[in-house]
Scaffold this motif. Structure first.
Motif, PDB file in Angstrom:
ATOM      1  N   GLY A   1      36.335  88.972  35.745  1.00 43.40           N
ATOM      2  CA  GLY A   1      35.784  90.006  34.880  1.00 43.40           C
ATOM      3  C   GLY A   1      35.512  89.578  33.456  1.00 43.40           C
ATOM      4  N   LEU A   2      35.544  88.292  33.162  1.00 44.36           N
ATOM      5  CA  LEU A   2      35.298  87.820  31.803  1.00 44.36           C
ATOM      6  C   LEU A   2      33.801  87.791  31.518  1.00 44.36           C
ATOM      7  CD1 LEU A   2      38.285  86.905  32.157  1.00 44.36           C
ATOM      8  CD2 LEU A   2      37.712  84.928  30.717  1.00 44.36           C
ATOM      9  N   GLY A   3      33.430  88.166  30.302  1.00 45.94           N
ATOM     10  CA  GLY A   3      32.051  88.097  29.870  1.00 45.94           C
ATOM     11  C   GLY A   3      31.698  86.713  29.364  1.00 45.94           C
ATOM     12  N   ARG A   4      30.426  86.535  29.000  1.00 44.71           N
ATOM     13  CA  ARG A   4      29.946  85.220  28.571  1.00 44.71           C
ATOM     14  C   ARG A   4      30.685  84.724  27.341  1.00 44.71           C
ATOM     15  NH1 ARG A   4      27.365  81.212  30.933  1.00 44.71           N
ATOM     16  NH2 ARG A   4      25.804  82.633  31.796  1.00 44.71           N
ATOM     17  N   PHE A   5      30.827  85.569  26.324  1.00 45.71           N
ATOM     18  CA  PHE A   5      31.471  85.121  25.092  1.00 45.71           C
ATOM     19  C   PHE A   5      32.958  84.859  25.314  1.00 45.71           C
ATOM     20  CE2 PHE A   5      33.550  85.774  20.972  1.00 45.71           C
ATOM     21  CZ  PHE A   5      32.845  84.850  20.200  1.00 45.71           C
ATOM     22  N   LYS A   6      33.588  85.683  26.148  1.00 47.35           N
ATOM     23  CA  LYS A   6      35.026  85.472  26.437  1.00 47.35           C
ATOM     24  C   LYS A   6      35.224  84.159  27.188  1.00 47.35           C
ATOM     25  CE  LYS A   6      39.109  87.653  26.258  1.00 47.35           C
ATOM     26  NZ  LYS A   6      39.514  88.742  27.157  1.00 47.35           N
ATOM     27  N   ILE A   7      34.316  83.819  28.082  1.00 50.41           N
ATOM     28  CA  ILE A   7      34.404  82.541  28.797  1.00 50.41           C
ATOM     29  C   ILE A   7      34.264  81.385  27.805  1.00 50.41           C
ATOM     30  CG2 ILE A   7      33.240  81.053  30.470  1.00 50.41           C
ATOM     31  CD1 ILE A   7      32.478  83.572  32.010  1.00 50.41           C
ATOM     32  N   PHE A   8      33.296  81.508  26.893  1.00 51.46           N
ATOM     33  CA  PHE A   8      33.097  80.467  25.882  1.00 51.46           C
ATOM     34  C   PHE A   8      34.341  80.306  25.008  1.00 51.46           C
ATOM     35  CE2 PHE A   8      32.012  79.917  21.351  1.00 51.46           C
ATOM     36  CZ  PHE A   8      31.628  78.589  21.378  1.00 51.46           C
ATOM     37  N   ARG A   9      34.924  81.415  24.581  1.00 48.00           N
ATOM     38  CA  ARG A   9      36.034  81.355  23.623  1.00 48.00           C
ATOM     39  C   ARG A   9      37.342  80.918  24.267  1.00 48.00           C
ATOM     40  NH1 ARG A   9      39.808  84.990  21.867  1.00 48.00           N
ATOM     41  NH2 ARG A   9      38.906  86.629  23.162  1.00 48.00           N
ATOM     42  N   THR A  10      37.589  81.347  25.503  1.00 47.21           N
ATOM     43  CA  THR A  10      38.895  81.098  26.109  1.00 47.21           C
ATOM     44  C   THR A  10      38.920  79.897  27.051  1.00 47.21           C
ATOM     45  OG1 THR A  10      38.412  82.632  27.913  1.00 47.21           O
ATOM     46  CG2 THR A  10      39.510  83.526  25.950  1.00 47.21           C
TER      47      THR A  10
END
Length: 279
Positions: free
Chosen positions: A179-188
């Motif tokens: 359920g992670l979004g694009r920006f959350k994937i990039f950041r985490t």
């Protein structure tokens, strides 16, 4: 079974490396030792490897003839701001070019790379006109904004893109299932894995900003706003001649952060250049 190098070959190899080291070490050694020599000994031939009478007064004069502490701080905070800004812009742009598929992505990336082919001397006049219209001449803003959105950031974007391309796509697919979004994937996920590449970009960017010379002499005219490369040219006598011992003392103080950054971060620098993707 690998053949071992004989002790005689090792001695010859180390001797050769020491000889190759001389052209790189001698200029730095000459700069440091000449900063405490009288002017008459600086250009003596053959060069004196060690001063006969060390005179440390040139280091105190560095701070009395110019607002050197203020100029040191100017270079430090500008280099830090440029490094942080470049890391932020290049990491996001590099990730977008590597992972987000959109029409014309490759053509746009090639267009961005053309920024590396344009010399800074070609764009300095229109940039000066633009910043003068914005009222930013004789401020530090041009020295921050030009590198962050100019050729140094283009190179950093290229490095980050090449790194993100090597990351396994399965990592992002698993994150999307969670359920992670694009920006959350990039950041985490992507950004923590890119530490070696980020370290290389940070070192390159810091050194480029620290040594920047053309833009300061174009945009800055007040001595209290000078950066160190610009300040080094101001140590002259009443006739406009260079005060060599004081200039060399100032150059030695200027080189210290560069040497410190390399000594502290050389492991990350080499790792960032030698490795891409996951270990």
């Amino acid at each position: 079974m690998h053949d071992r190098i004989s002790p005689r070959t090792q001695v010859a190899l180390y001797g050769l490396l020491c000889l190759l080291l001389v052209p790189f070490v001698f200029p730095t050694w000459w700069m440091v030792t000449s900063s405490v020599k009288p002017i008459s000994q600086i250009f003596a031939f053959p060069p004196q490897l060690w001063p006969t009478h060390a005179d440390w007064s040139s280091y105190s004069q560095v701070f009395t003839l110019q607002p050197f502490v203020r100029q040191y701080w100017n270079s430090a905070w500008i280099a830090a701001a440029v490094t942080l800004g470049t890391l932020g812009v290049s990491s996001m742009a590099g990730y977008a070019f590597a992972r987000i598929r959109f029409p014309g992505a490759n053509a746009l990336f090639v267009l961005v790379l053309t920024g590396l082919l344009i010399p800074s001397e070609v764009t300095i006049v229109p940039l000066f006109q633009m910043f003068r219209a914005l009222g930013m001449v004789n401020t530090h803003w041009p020295l921050v904004l030009i590198p962050v959105f100019g050729a140094p950031c283009v190179f950093a974007t290229f490095v980050m893109r090449q790194f993100f391309i090597t990351l396994p796509a399965e990592l992002e697919e698993a994150a999307r299932v969670d359920g992670l979004g694009r920006f959350k994937i990039f950041r985490t996920i992507a950004l923590p894995l890119a530490r070696p590449a980020l370290a290389s970009v940070a070192i390159f960017t810091f050194l480029h900003s620290w040594n920047l010379y053309l833009e300061p002499i174009v945009f800055i005219s007040s001595p209290e706003l000078f950066t160190l490369p610009q300040a080094l040219t101001q140590f002259t006598d009443a006739y406009g001649g260079p005060m060599w011992n004081i200039q060399l003392a100032a150059a030695t103080l200027t080189a210290l952060p560069v040497l410190l950054v390399f000594v502290v971060a050389q492991k990350q620098f080499i790792e960032g250049l030698a490795h891409t993707g996951l270990k």
